[in-house]
Design an enzyme around this catalytic site. Sequence first.
Site, PDB file in Angstrom:
ATOM      1  N   ARG A  20     -77.158  57.066 -15.841  1.00 36.50           N
ATOM      2  CA  ARG A  20     -78.476  56.631 -16.322  1.00 36.50           C
ATOM      3  C   ARG A  20     -78.550  55.107 -16.440  1.00 36.50           C
ATOM      4  O   ARG A  20     -79.655  54.553 -16.485  1.00 36.50           O
ATOM      5  CB  ARG A  20     -78.783  57.260 -17.687  1.00 36.50           C
ATOM      6  CG  ARG A  20     -79.038  58.762 -17.616  1.00 36.50           C
ATOM      7  CD  ARG A  20     -79.569  59.298 -18.935  1.00 36.50           C
ATOM      8  NE  ARG A  20     -80.444  58.326 -19.536  1.00 36.50           N
ATOM      9  CZ  ARG A  20     -80.293  57.808 -20.752  1.00 36.50           C
ATOM     10  NH1 ARG A  20     -79.300  58.194 -21.510  1.00 36.50           N
ATOM     11  NH2 ARG A  20     -81.133  56.922 -21.211  1.00 36.50           N
TER      12      ARG A  20
ATOM     13  N   CYS B 161     -81.438  64.178 -28.293  1.00 34.03           N
ATOM     14  CA  CYS B 161     -81.234  63.638 -29.640  1.00 34.03           C
ATOM     15  C   CYS B 161     -79.882  62.960 -29.639  1.00 34.03           C
ATOM     16  O   CYS B 161     -79.054  63.182 -30.482  1.00 34.03           O
ATOM     17  CB  CYS B 161     -81.281  64.798 -30.624  1.00 34.03           C
ATOM     18  SG  CYS B 161     -80.792  64.414 -32.286  1.00 34.03           S
TER      19      CYS B 161
ATOM     20  N   LYS C 168     -81.860  47.893 -16.844  1.00 31.96           N
ATOM     21  CA  LYS C 168     -82.521  49.190 -17.005  1.00 31.96           C
ATOM     22  C   LYS C 168     -83.662  49.097 -18.018  1.00 31.96           C
ATOM     23  O   LYS C 168     -84.759  49.600 -17.782  1.00 31.96           O
ATOM     24  CB  LYS C 168     -81.500  50.231 -17.494  1.00 31.96           C
ATOM     25  CG  LYS C 168     -82.101  51.540 -17.941  1.00 31.96           C
ATOM     26  CD  LYS C 168     -81.055  52.511 -18.419  1.00 31.96           C
ATOM     27  CE  LYS C 168     -80.757  52.453 -19.878  1.00 31.96           C
ATOM     28  NZ  LYS C 168     -81.797  52.985 -20.786  1.00 31.96           N
ATOM     29  N   ASN C 169     -83.403  48.443 -19.134  1.00 34.83           N
ATOM     30  CA  ASN C 169     -84.411  48.424 -20.195  1.00 34.83           C
ATOM     31  C   ASN C 169     -85.585  47.510 -19.881  1.00 34.83           C
ATOM     32  O   ASN C 169     -86.548  47.455 -20.641  1.00 34.83           O
ATOM     33  CB  ASN C 169     -83.767  48.030 -21.534  1.00 34.83           C
ATOM     34  CG  ASN C 169     -82.875  49.135 -22.054  1.00 34.83           C
ATOM     35  OD1 ASN C 169     -82.812  50.218 -21.478  1.00 34.83           O
ATOM     36  ND2 ASN C 169     -82.175  48.865 -23.140  1.00 34.83           N
TER      37      ASN C 169
ATOM     38  N   ARG D  24     -84.784  59.821 -33.213  1.00 38.25           N
ATOM     39  CA  ARG D  24     -85.456  58.670 -32.588  1.00 38.25           C
ATOM     40  C   ARG D  24     -86.951  58.932 -32.669  1.00 38.25           C
ATOM     41  O   ARG D  24     -87.582  59.333 -31.708  1.00 38.25           O
ATOM     42  CB  ARG D  24     -84.977  58.481 -31.144  1.00 38.25           C
ATOM     43  CG  ARG D  24     -83.577  57.924 -31.094  1.00 38.25           C
ATOM     44  CD  ARG D  24     -83.089  57.728 -29.698  1.00 38.25           C
ATOM     45  NE  ARG D  24     -83.398  56.418 -29.157  1.00 38.25           N
ATOM     46  CZ  ARG D  24     -82.902  55.957 -28.018  1.00 38.25           C
ATOM     47  NH1 ARG D  24     -82.075  56.702 -27.315  1.00 38.25           N
ATOM     48  NH2 ARG D  24     -83.226  54.769 -27.578  1.00 38.25           N
TER      49      ARG D  24
ATOM     50  N   ASP E 237     -76.320  48.575 -28.223  1.00 40.08           N
ATOM     51  CA  ASP E 237     -75.848  49.143 -26.955  1.00 40.08           C
ATOM     52  C   ASP E 237     -74.477  48.585 -26.538  1.00 40.08           C
ATOM     53  O   ASP E 237     -73.792  49.193 -25.710  1.00 40.08           O
ATOM     54  CB  ASP E 237     -76.858  48.857 -25.829  1.00 40.08           C
ATOM     55  CG  ASP E 237     -78.123  49.691 -25.976  1.00 40.08           C
ATOM     56  OD1 ASP E 237     -78.170  50.572 -26.848  1.00 40.08           O
ATOM     57  OD2 ASP E 237     -79.078  49.453 -25.203  1.00 40.08           O
TER      58      ASP E 237
HETATM   59  C1  UD1 Z   1     -84.468  50.560 -26.898  1.00 40.33           C
HETATM   60  C2  UD1 Z   1     -83.498  50.565 -25.746  1.00 40.33           C
HETATM   61  C3  UD1 Z   1     -82.145  51.086 -26.198  1.00 40.33           C
HETATM   62  C4  UD1 Z   1     -81.651  50.296 -27.387  1.00 40.33           C
HETATM   63  C5  UD1 Z   1     -82.702  50.228 -28.480  1.00 40.33           C
HETATM   64  C6  UD1 Z   1     -82.313  49.309 -29.627  1.00 40.33           C
HETATM   65  C7  UD1 Z   1     -84.944  50.920 -23.844  1.00 40.33           C
HETATM   66  C8  UD1 Z   1     -85.341  51.833 -22.729  1.00 40.33           C
HETATM   67  N1  UD1 Z   1     -84.023  51.414 -24.685  1.00 40.33           N
HETATM   68  O1  UD1 Z   1     -84.630  51.904 -27.327  1.00 40.33           O
HETATM   69  O2  UD1 Z   1     -81.234  50.952 -25.117  1.00 40.33           O
HETATM   70  O3  UD1 Z   1     -80.489  50.911 -27.895  1.00 40.33           O
HETATM   71  O4  UD1 Z   1     -83.944  49.746 -27.948  1.00 40.33           O
HETATM   72  O5  UD1 Z   1     -82.033  48.039 -29.152  1.00 40.33           O
HETATM   73  O6  UD1 Z   1     -85.377  49.796 -23.935  1.00 40.33           O
HETATM   74  N2  UD1 Z   1     -87.822  53.649 -34.819  1.00 40.33           N
HETATM   75  C9  UD1 Z   1     -88.617  54.293 -35.749  1.00 40.33           C
HETATM   76  N3  UD1 Z   1     -89.870  54.700 -35.369  1.00 40.33           N
HETATM   77  C10 UD1 Z   1     -90.341  54.476 -34.103  1.00 40.33           C
HETATM   78  C11 UD1 Z   1     -89.520  53.815 -33.172  1.00 40.33           C
HETATM   79  C12 UD1 Z   1     -88.256  53.417 -33.567  1.00 40.33           C
HETATM   80  O7  UD1 Z   1     -88.201  54.506 -36.880  1.00 40.33           O
HETATM   81  O8  UD1 Z   1     -91.484  54.855 -33.837  1.00 40.33           O
HETATM   82  C13 UD1 Z   1     -86.456  53.213 -35.210  1.00 40.33           C
HETATM   83  C14 UD1 Z   1     -85.372  53.960 -34.421  1.00 40.33           C
HETATM   84  O9  UD1 Z   1     -85.052  55.174 -35.014  1.00 40.33           O
HETATM   85  C15 UD1 Z   1     -84.238  52.967 -34.484  1.00 40.33           C
HETATM   86  C16 UD1 Z   1     -84.940  51.607 -34.467  1.00 40.33           C
HETATM   87  O10 UD1 Z   1     -86.295  51.873 -34.819  1.00 40.33           O
HETATM   88  O11 UD1 Z   1     -83.545  53.096 -35.703  1.00 40.33           O
HETATM   89  C17 UD1 Z   1     -84.906  50.892 -33.139  1.00 40.33           C
HETATM   90  O12 UD1 Z   1     -85.368  51.750 -32.120  1.00 40.33           O
HETATM   91  P1  UD1 Z   1     -86.161  51.197 -30.858  1.00 40.33           P
HETATM   92  O13 UD1 Z   1     -86.050  49.709 -30.834  1.00 40.33           O
HETATM   93  O14 UD1 Z   1     -87.499  51.800 -30.840  1.00 40.33           O
HETATM   94  O15 UD1 Z   1     -85.316  51.788 -29.670  1.00 40.33           O
HETATM   95  P2  UD1 Z   1     -85.840  52.301 -28.280  1.00 40.33           P
HETATM   96  O16 UD1 Z   1     -87.065  51.552 -27.879  1.00 40.33           O
HETATM   97  O17 UD1 Z   1     -85.873  53.792 -28.290  1.00 40.33           O
END
Ligand code: UD1
Length: 420
Positions: free
Chosen positions: A400, A116, A22-23, A121, A308
């Site tokens: 999902r 949320c 999925k990711n 996030r 995950d």
């Molecule tokens: C992706 C995955 C999700 C997985 C996560 C972490 C997809 C579609 N989803 O989510 O399944 O659980 O990686 O491996 O690929 N953060 C910030 N600012 C930002 C962006 C992120 O502070 O602008 C923080 C988030 O709050 C979190 C950390 O960075 O604590 C990691 O998040 P991120 O790697 O961005 O997760 P996703 O891309 O949303």
Amino acid sequence: MSILRINGCRELDGVIRIQGAKNSVLPIMAASILAEGTSVIHNCPRLADVDVSMRILEHLGCEVHRNEESVYINSAGLIRSDIPDALMREMRSSVVFLGAILARTGETRLSLPGGCELGPRPIDLHIAALRQLGAEINEVGGKITCKAKHLKGCRINLATPSVGATENAMLTACRCKGTTIITNPAREPEIEDLQNYLRKLGINISGAGTSLITVEGSDAKKDVEHTIISDRIVAATYLSAVASAGGLIRLEEANPRHLMTVIDVLREIGCNIEINDMDKGVITASRKGKLRAARPIITSPYPGFPTDAQPPIMAAVLKAEGTTVFVENIFENRYRHVEELKRLGADIKTEGKTAIVCGVNHLSGAELRSTDLRGGAALVVAALGAEGTSEISGLHHIDRGYDCLESALQCLGADVKLVT
Ligand code: UD1
């Protein structure tokens, strides 16, 4: 409303082919906008989030259809650069369209992705990266407006190796003038899969999977075919399921290289896991006797233990002898499944980032509600190891990320029924 009815404590026995990730598929579907032609994406799982991505692409003016496990996208006729609020809210990963649309059209309008479910996030890192590449971005009342007359490559250092921010930066950098260097990017296998897709378009990009990604901006575009990598979290879920229920299962088309931290934990708690064929992704996993607790399981960005996989592995150790400590470092609110697991008789205490699981002798079936995608998977794993009947609601969360979970579990000999 549908529920999943599970009669637990039946040993699993069977073979399962692991679906596409999925990711990986979601950012690659967004990236197909850059092809300006046809992308045939194979090994596309049937998931609610993939359907949402198809609807977003259609809204933008792309031709999209599915044939079995392949999705065809022709992005040549893209005519819009906005995504309606209703579509953005359906899926958090819609945010990766931000970089793709900006790169293709020089502008985009969309709203913050909704919900949320795992705590805050933010997308500040995404926005900061695109601003560095030359985008003017306004955020008002949950709406994001992005414009860029001249996108220009630069050096972007991500404060946190965010998966989504890395993907957005990579996609925008494809159409920047000059070279972009992303330091401290996410190193997840899905980032490498996105790089492989972009290379097929003719984009000169390297370093995905390491701590420095280099992208040479260009107009490269092409008709391409791409096969999505195997879903490591789905594989981790089925491995957790056999740990919970007992028995012997065989995974096919998994990628053991992407699963080593999870396999190490499962071996440590007493599962027998053999990698029969690294390249074909054949893994045999069995659990005969009682499980024992694991050393602390601490989530961290790849190649660390995946956040995950934390919920399904937690479900697998509920009956293990001893105490297993979890430390969740990625998301603030990722223990929502704990209250549901307690309904089965699990002994879990949480405080902040930490969860302490004291193994119990048995679990008994209960009515459970999925709280989020992987939390829902954890309830299924736990119910497979619980005596009696469990009924799990909130299946839209599970849909999902899991392609036909019910029939897959039935193939493994589980007593599982979807009741509508
Ligand atoms: C992706 C995955 C999700 C997985 C996560 C972490 C997809 C579609 N989803 O989510 O399944 O659980 O990686 O491996 O690929 N953060 C910030 N600012 C930002 C962006 C992120 O502070 O602008 C923080 C988030 O709050 C979190 C950390 O960075 O604590 C990691 O998040 P991120 O790697 O961005 O997760 P996703 O891309 O949303």
